[in-house]
Design a protein around this motif. Sequence first.
Motif, PDB file in Angstrom:
ATOM      1  N   THR A   1       6.504   9.472  -3.558  1.00 45.55           N
ATOM      2  CA  THR A   1       7.163   8.490  -3.353  1.00 45.55           C
ATOM      3  C   THR A   1       6.370   7.776  -2.115  1.00 45.55           C
ATOM      4  OG1 THR A   1       9.192   9.581  -4.246  1.00 45.55           O
ATOM      5  CG2 THR A   1       9.316   7.444  -3.202  1.00 45.55           C
ATOM      6  N   GLY A   2       6.496   8.664  -0.951  1.00 43.03           N
ATOM      7  CA  GLY A   2       5.967   8.035  -0.039  1.00 43.03           C
ATOM      8  C   GLY A   2       4.635   7.597   0.420  1.00 43.03           C
ATOM      9  N   MET A   3       3.829   8.572  -0.532  1.00 45.73           N
ATOM     10  CA  MET A   3       2.283   7.986  -0.854  1.00 45.73           C
ATOM     11  C   MET A   3       2.302   6.614  -1.560  1.00 45.73           C
ATOM     12  SD  MET A   3      -0.162  10.396  -0.016  1.00 45.73           S
ATOM     13  CE  MET A   3      -1.075  10.997  -1.214  1.00 45.73           C
ATOM     14  N   MET A   4       3.040   6.566  -2.553  1.00 45.97           N
ATOM     15  CA  MET A   4       3.134   5.197  -3.402  1.00 45.97           C
ATOM     16  C   MET A   4       3.275   4.190  -2.224  1.00 45.97           C
ATOM     17  SD  MET A   4       5.478   5.507  -6.674  1.00 45.97           S
ATOM     18  CE  MET A   4       4.728   4.798  -8.098  1.00 45.97           C
ATOM     19  N   GLU A   5       4.402   4.513  -1.493  1.00 40.92           N
ATOM     20  CA  GLU A   5       4.510   3.052  -0.420  1.00 40.92           C
ATOM     21  C   GLU A   5       3.434   3.054   0.541  1.00 40.92           C
ATOM     22  OE1 GLU A   5       5.945   0.229   0.046  1.00 40.92           O
ATOM     23  OE2 GLU A   5       7.445   1.213  -0.942  1.00 40.92           O
ATOM     24  N   PHE A   6       2.698   4.033   0.692  1.00 46.53           N
ATOM     25  CA  PHE A   6       1.623   3.837   1.805  1.00 46.53           C
ATOM     26  C   PHE A   6       0.465   3.179   0.883  1.00 46.53           C
ATOM     27  CE2 PHE A   6      -2.895   5.441   2.918  1.00 46.53           C
ATOM     28  CZ  PHE A   6      -2.653   5.400   4.323  1.00 46.53           C
ATOM     29  N   PHE A   7       0.238   3.701  -0.285  1.00 47.47           N
ATOM     30  CA  PHE A   7      -0.940   2.949  -0.896  1.00 47.47           C
ATOM     31  C   PHE A   7      -0.633   1.428  -1.412  1.00 47.47           C
ATOM     32  CE2 PHE A   7      -2.925   7.020  -1.498  1.00 47.47           C
ATOM     33  CZ  PHE A   7      -4.099   6.774  -0.936  1.00 47.47           C
ATOM     34  N   ASN A   8       0.711   1.197  -1.889  1.00 39.48           N
ATOM     35  CA  ASN A   8       1.184  -0.147  -1.698  1.00 39.48           C
ATOM     36  C   ASN A   8       1.026  -0.995  -0.660  1.00 39.48           C
ATOM     37  OD1 ASN A   8       2.530  -0.576  -4.303  1.00 39.48           O
ATOM     38  ND2 ASN A   8       4.293   0.777  -3.758  1.00 39.48           N
ATOM     39  N   LEU A   9       1.241  -0.433   0.519  1.00 35.89           N
ATOM     40  CA  LEU A   9       1.173  -1.007   1.775  1.00 35.89           C
ATOM     41  C   LEU A   9      -0.527  -1.391   1.974  1.00 35.89           C
ATOM     42  CD1 LEU A   9       3.776   0.208   4.061  1.00 35.89           C
ATOM     43  CD2 LEU A   9       3.613  -2.123   3.627  1.00 35.89           C
ATOM     44  N   TYR A  10      -1.127  -0.290   1.875  1.00 37.51           N
ATOM     45  CA  TYR A  10      -2.773  -0.301   2.060  1.00 37.51           C
ATOM     46  C   TYR A  10      -3.235  -1.534   1.478  1.00 37.51           C
ATOM     47  CZ  TYR A  10      -7.435   0.685   1.355  1.00 37.51           C
ATOM     48  OH  TYR A  10      -8.935   0.687   1.474  1.00 37.51           O
ATOM     49  N   PHE A  11      -2.849  -1.537  -0.038  1.00 39.29           N
ATOM     50  CA  PHE A  11      -3.667  -2.631  -0.894  1.00 39.29           C
ATOM     51  C   PHE A  11      -3.181  -3.945  -0.694  1.00 39.29           C
ATOM     52  CE2 PHE A  11      -4.756   0.836  -3.710  1.00 39.29           C
ATOM     53  CZ  PHE A  11      -6.004   0.683  -3.712  1.00 39.29           C
ATOM     54  N   LEU A  12      -1.738  -3.924  -0.245  1.00 44.31           N
ATOM     55  CA  LEU A  12      -1.044  -5.259   0.308  1.00 44.31           C
ATOM     56  C   LEU A  12      -1.650  -5.924   1.345  1.00 44.31           C
ATOM     57  CD1 LEU A  12       1.501  -7.279  -0.258  1.00 44.31           C
ATOM     58  CD2 LEU A  12       2.428  -5.919   1.373  1.00 44.31           C
ATOM     59  N   MET A  13      -1.817  -5.006   2.365  1.00 42.32           N
ATOM     60  CA  MET A  13      -2.202  -5.534   3.572  1.00 42.32           C
ATOM     61  C   MET A  13      -3.650  -5.768   3.793  1.00 42.32           C
ATOM     62  SD  MET A  13       0.581  -3.545   6.049  1.00 42.32           S
ATOM     63  CE  MET A  13       0.145  -4.490   7.715  1.00 42.32           C
ATOM     64  N   THR A  14      -4.594  -4.669   3.401  1.00 44.35           N
ATOM     65  CA  THR A  14      -6.019  -5.129   3.492  1.00 44.35           C
ATOM     66  C   THR A  14      -6.331  -6.116   2.302  1.00 44.35           C
ATOM     67  OG1 THR A  14      -6.232  -3.388   1.834  1.00 44.35           O
ATOM     68  CG2 THR A  14      -6.448  -2.763   4.081  1.00 44.35           C
ATOM     69  N   GLY A  15      -5.748  -6.339   1.335  1.00 48.56           N
ATOM     70  CA  GLY A  15      -5.654  -7.641   0.177  1.00 48.56           C
ATOM     71  C   GLY A  15      -5.747  -8.693   1.041  1.00 48.56           C
ATOM     72  N   LEU A  16      -4.477  -8.942   1.828  1.00 46.82           N
ATOM     73  CA  LEU A  16      -4.440 -10.280   2.073  1.00 46.82           C
ATOM     74  C   LEU A  16      -5.424 -10.516   3.331  1.00 46.82           C
ATOM     75  CD1 LEU A  16      -0.353 -10.133   2.608  1.00 46.82           C
ATOM     76  CD2 LEU A  16      -1.938 -11.712   1.503  1.00 46.82           C
ATOM     77  N   HIS A  17      -5.693  -9.350   3.910  1.00 48.15           N
ATOM     78  CA  HIS A  17      -6.709  -9.592   5.213  1.00 48.15           C
ATOM     79  C   HIS A  17      -7.929  -9.834   4.411  1.00 48.15           C
ATOM     80  CE1 HIS A  17      -9.925  -7.934   7.758  1.00 48.15           C
ATOM     81  NE2 HIS A  17      -9.482  -8.426   8.443  1.00 48.15           N
ATOM     82  N   ALA A  18      -8.238  -9.326   3.350  1.00 46.85           N
ATOM     83  CA  ALA A  18      -9.695  -9.897   2.596  1.00 46.85           C
ATOM     84  C   ALA A  18      -9.461 -10.987   2.154  1.00 46.85           C
ATOM     85  CB  ALA A  18      -9.907  -8.818   1.579  1.00 46.85           C
ATOM     86  N   LEU A  19      -8.415 -11.581   1.756  1.00 46.01           N
ATOM     87  CA  LEU A  19      -8.123 -13.111   1.281  1.00 46.01           C
ATOM     88  C   LEU A  19      -8.528 -13.950   2.590  1.00 46.01           C
ATOM     89  CD1 LEU A  19      -4.910 -13.561  -1.117  1.00 46.01           C
ATOM     90  CD2 LEU A  19      -7.348 -14.008  -1.846  1.00 46.01           C
ATOM     91  N   HIS A  20      -7.853 -13.735   3.711  1.00 41.57           N
ATOM     92  CA  HIS A  20      -7.950 -14.392   4.806  1.00 41.57           C
ATOM     93  C   HIS A  20      -9.636 -14.323   5.062  1.00 41.57           C
ATOM     94  CE1 HIS A  20      -3.776 -14.665   5.404  1.00 41.57           C
ATOM     95  NE2 HIS A  20      -3.982 -15.402   6.282  1.00 41.57           N
ATOM     96  N   MET A  21     -10.334 -13.144   4.959  1.00 42.87           N
ATOM     97  CA  MET A  21     -11.710 -13.302   5.213  1.00 42.87           C
ATOM     98  C   MET A  21     -12.470 -14.181   4.333  1.00 42.87           C
ATOM     99  SD  MET A  21     -12.814 -10.736   7.388  1.00 42.87           S
ATOM    100  CE  MET A  21     -14.425 -10.378   6.565  1.00 42.87           C
ATOM    101  N   VAL A  22     -11.960 -14.306   2.894  1.00 45.77           N
ATOM    102  CA  VAL A  22     -12.707 -15.185   2.033  1.00 45.77           C
ATOM    103  C   VAL A  22     -12.601 -16.729   2.480  1.00 45.77           C
ATOM    104  CG1 VAL A  22     -12.569 -16.092  -0.232  1.00 45.77           C
ATOM    105  CG2 VAL A  22     -12.599 -13.630   0.005  1.00 45.77           C
ATOM    106  N   ALA A  23     -11.172 -17.020   2.791  1.00 41.18           N
ATOM    107  CA  ALA A  23     -11.108 -18.286   3.542  1.00 41.18           C
ATOM    108  C   ALA A  23     -11.963 -18.586   4.627  1.00 41.18           C
ATOM    109  CB  ALA A  23      -9.697 -18.609   3.959  1.00 41.18           C
ATOM    110  N   GLY A  24     -12.090 -17.539   5.509  1.00 41.20           N
ATOM    111  CA  GLY A  24     -13.066 -17.672   6.667  1.00 41.20           C
ATOM    112  C   GLY A  24     -14.595 -18.103   6.200  1.00 41.20           C
TER     113      GLY A  24
END
Lengths: 232, 551
Positions: A153-176
Amino acid sequence: MFKPASQLVEVRADGAARVAHQFVDADQQHSAAELGMWLFLATEIMFFGAFFLAYLVYREWYPVAFAMGSRQMDVMLGTVNTGVLLTSSLTMALAVRASEMSQRRWMIGLLVATLLLGMVFLGIKGLEYYHKYAEHLVPFAGWTFAPAGEQRTGMMEFFNLYFLMTGLHALHMVAGLVMLALLVIVACRSPLRDSSSIVVHNVGLYWHFVDLVWVYLFPFFYLVSASGSVAM
Amino acid sequence: MNGAVITTRKRNYLNASYTVRSWLLTHDHKRIGLLYLIGVTFFFVIGGLAAAVVRLELMTPRGDLTESETYNKLFTMHGITMTFFFLIPAIPAVLGNFLVPLMLGARDLAFPRLNLLSWYLYMLGGLMTMWAILAGGVDTGWTFYTPYSSTYSNTYVMATAVGVFVAGFSSILTGLNFIVTTHQMRCPGLTWFRLPLFIWSMYAASLIMVLATPVLAAALLLVGLERGLGIGIFDPAMGGDPLLFQHLFWFYAHPAVYIMVLPAFGVISELVACFSRRRPFGYAFIGYSSFAIAILGFLVWGHHMFVSGQSVYAGLIFSLLSFLVAIPSGIKVFNWTATLYKASISWETPMLYAFGFMGLFTMGGLTGLFLACLAIDVHVHDTYFVVAHFHYIMVGGTVMAFLGGIHFWWPKMTGRMYPESWARLSAILIFVGFNLTFFPQFILGYLGMPRRYHIYPEEFQVLNVMSSAGASILGVGYFFPLTYLVWSMFYGAVAPENPFGHTGLEWQTASPPPTDNFEQIPVVTQEAYSFGPDDALRGPSEEVISIVQAS
Ligand SMILES: [Cu+2]
C-alpha cells in the motif's frame, strides 16, 4: 550600459514606439511584465505546494515504504538528469545576460543549448518511466503493480506520487521548451528589440523555477532511501 | 461642463464601435467588465432557478416534487453555479475590471489581452459546467468531497471539475492583473494612502485569488486523475487519505469566501463615504484590516473539519484563529458606523444596499463565531444554521454590495441613470425577502434540520414555508433590477459626469468614459475622499442637476 550612446538612443526610440498603449513608458511596461511573471510563479508554488503537502503526509504515514520505493529509483540516471537540468539553468542565465547585452547570436546559441538540455532531460525521464513500466511499478491505469517486499500500500502511494509529481514537472518542462523554441524562432527572424530582453528574462525565470522544483523532487524520490537504515 | 457637451454624444467606449467583433475581441477593461456582467447575470439566473426548485420542494415535508437524486443535483447545481460562476467573479471581474484602472488613473489594466482571455476561460468553464448539468448533472455538492466524488458518484463529476478548474484560471489571471496594475500603473501623485478603499480591498482579494486558487486547481486535478486514471491520492485502497482532499479544498474554499466578501467591503467603503459625504473614519484601519482578513483567511480552513476526526488540538487552534477574523471584520463595521455618526447621510438606492449589507453581514459574521466555537459546531454542523450563516455572508453581504455597486456605478458604466423609486422599492423588497428566507433557517438549523435533505419531519414545515415565501419575494426583488436596469440603458435619464458627488478619479471623466479613460492622465494632489466644505465635489452642483432635469 556597455552600448555606445548613439545606439542607446536608437534603441530607446524604437522601444518607446513599441510600448503598449496602456503604459506610460517602456520602464513601466518592463516592470509590469516582470512583476506579472513573479506572481505567476507564486501561483505555481502554491500549485506544486499541494502535491508536496501530499508527499509529506504520506511519507510520514509510510516511512518504510517510501525508503523501499526510493531504492527502486535509478539514482545514477536521476543524478545525471539533475546535472543536465542545472547546466540548462546556467545556459539559460547566460542567454538572459546575452539578451541584455544585445548579443543576438550568443543569445540564440545559448537558448538552443538550453532547449537541447531540456530535451535530454525529458528523454532520460522517459527512459526511467519505461523502466518502471517494465518492472511493474506503475500502480494506476490498470497496469500490473508488483513491487518486491511487503509494503504494497505504501509503495503504491509512493509510486502514485512519483508519477504524479515528476509527470507534472515534465509537463512544465514541455511548456518551457515550447517557449524556448518560440524565442529562438522569433530571434532568428527579427533583430532584438528593447522589449526582447524582458521576454527572455521572464522565460528564464520560469525555467529556473521548473529546475528548482526538480531540485526538491530529486532528493524526495531518489535519495530518501539513504535517510534511514531500513531492513529490506 | 455644459448641456451641449453631454447631449452631442461624445465618443466613448460604448459608441466607439458597434460590431459584435469589436466586443468579442476587445482589450478594453470596461467592455470586458460588461462582458463579465452579462456572464455573471446569466449564471445568477441559472443558479437562482435551481434554488427556486429547491425552495419549492421544501414547501412540504414529503419529497413530492423531485426525487432524492434530482434534489441532490439541484442543490449541487445551485452551489457550484453561484459560488464559482457568480459570487467569485461578481464584484472583482465586473466592478473591479471596470473600476480598477479608472480609480488608478490608468488607461487600462497592465495586461489587457490576459484580461480578455480570462473572460473566455470563465465562459468556457461555465458552459462546460452547464453542459455537465444538462447532460445529467452532478450530485456531490459544491464541495466535491472524496471519496464520493473520486470513487462512487456516477454523475458528471469530471466535466464539472474541469469546468471549475478552467474557470479558476480566469480568477487567477484577474487577480494577477489587478495586483500588477495597482503596483505599476497608479497615476502621478496617487500614493498608496491616497488610494480609494475599493482598491485596497481589491488588492487583498487579488492576493487570495492568486495564492489560493492554484490549490483548488491541484485538488480538482487530483480528483480528476483519481477518477480518470486511478492515481490514488485520496483512495484508502491505494494508501490515500480522503481527508487530505478536505484540507486542500478548504485551503482554497475558506479564503474564497474572502474573494467574495473583501471586494464587497471595498464597495461598501465607497458607498458609505459618498453618501455620508465624509472621508471614512479610520481610513488606514479599514485598508489594513483587508490585509489582516486576507492573511488570517489562509489559516482557518480547519473550522470546516471540526467533526471530521481531525486532531482536537488542531481544532482548538483553528477555532482560535477563526475567532481572530472577527477583529478586522469588526474594525470595518465599527469604522463605517463611526463614519456615519453625525454625517449628512442621504438615502439613494446604493446607500440602502450599504445599510442592508452592514446589518446582514454583521448577523452573518456573528453567527460565524457560533460556528467557530468547537462545542456549538458539534450541534449545528451541517445543519440549516450553517446554510443560513453563509447565505447571510454571501447573499446578504456580497450580493447586496454587488447590487449597491452596480447601481452606484451604473451611470458611469452606461451613461444613464437608473430609475430611483423602482430601485429603492426593489432594494427594500430584497432586504425583506432575504430576511424572511434565511432567518427561519437559523432556527431550523438550531432545532436540528440537516442540510441537503428534501424530506424532513412535519414540525419543521412552518419555518420552511416561511423561508420559501421569503425566497419568492427575494426572486421578485431580483427580477426588478434585471428589467429596469436594461430599460434604463435605453430610456434612462442621461447621467452627468459625477451624479452622486463622489471624489474618486472615475468620477472625474465623462460618463461613459472614453476608450482611453481620460483625456489626459490625471495628476492627484489630494487625499482620497476630500469632501471639504469648500470642495467643488460636494454633491451635485445646481448646473448638473439642471442638466439631468432637462434631459
Ligand atoms: Cu471557512
